[in-house]
Design a protein around this motif. Structure first.
Motif, mmCIF file in Angstrom:
data_model
loop_
_atom_site.group_PDB
_atom_site.id
_atom_site.type_symbol
_atom_site.label_atom_id
_atom_site.label_comp_id
_atom_site.label_asym_id
_atom_site.label_seq_id
_atom_site.Cartn_x
_atom_site.Cartn_y
_atom_site.Cartn_z
ATOM 1 N N GLN A 9 90.464 55.779 25.907
ATOM 2 C CA GLN A 9 89.208 56.409 26.318
ATOM 3 C C GLN A 9 88.035 55.814 25.558
ATOM 4 N N VAL A 10 86.956 55.475 26.298
ATOM 5 C CA VAL A 10 85.749 54.938 25.672
ATOM 6 C C VAL A 10 84.546 55.868 25.822
ATOM 7 N N GLU A 11 84.565 56.750 26.819
ATOM 8 C CA GLU A 11 83.455 57.693 27.016
ATOM 9 C C GLU A 11 83.971 58.988 27.628
ATOM 10 N N ASP A 12 83.265 60.073 27.335
ATOM 11 C CA ASP A 12 83.577 61.380 27.921
ATOM 12 C C ASP A 12 82.249 62.100 28.151
ATOM 13 N N PHE A 13 81.833 62.164 29.415
ATOM 14 C CA PHE A 13 80.578 62.825 29.785
ATOM 15 C C PHE A 13 80.888 64.207 30.343
ATOM 16 N N ARG A 14 80.033 65.152 30.012
ATOM 17 C CA ARG A 14 80.137 66.485 30.607
ATOM 18 C C ARG A 14 78.804 66.840 31.232
ATOM 19 N N ASN A 15 78.878 67.417 32.418
ATOM 20 C CA ASN A 15 77.672 67.864 33.095
ATOM 21 C C ASN A 15 77.137 69.071 32.326
ATOM 22 N N PRO A 16 75.930 68.972 31.768
ATOM 23 C CA PRO A 16 75.406 70.065 30.945
ATOM 24 C C PRO A 16 74.913 71.267 31.743
#
Length: 118
Positions: free
Chosen positions: A29-36
């Motif tokens: 894993q290189v990124e983990d985005f969450r919808n705020p």
């Protein structure tokens, strides 16, 4: 030199990007985005649209910085449609596989197994 493949596992609330060498599914894993945005019925579609744009912008910047050579998308069907609208034509050219399934909450090993199935 082995090509770098990125795997995007996403839905409307989370997008995870994994990296692997070539076509292997040894994912890191290189990124983990969450919808705020809060999840409410009246704002859900606008927020999903904004989140799709955020993810597409990140992929575009990463492509420009040559962080990956190929892209595999494992994305929930509704979010995949939104994401496609925001990907540049240059980034879309690097997509070699689309899987319209939500695997965003699986661990890396399970995502790899899931994508390895015919």
């Amino acid at each position: 030199m082995t090509a770098i493949t990125w795997v995007l596992a996403a839905d409307g609330s989370r997008a995870r990007i994994f990296e692997t060498q070539g076509l292997k599914l040894d994912l890191r894993q290189v990124e983990d985005f969450r919808n705020p945005a809060p999840r409410t019925a009246e704002t859900a579609e606008k927020d999903r649209e904004r989140f799709a744009r955020t993810v597409a912008d990140f992929l575009e910047r990463s492509r420009l910085h040559q962080r990956f050579d190929r892209l595999r998308l494992a994305v929930e069907p509704r979010f995949l449609g939104l994401l496609r609208e925001h990907l540049s034509s240059e980034t879309r050219k690097l997509v070699y596989e689309e899987v319209d399934r939500d695997v965003s909450n699986m661990d890396a090993r399970d995502i790899g197994r899931h994508l390895d199935r015919p």
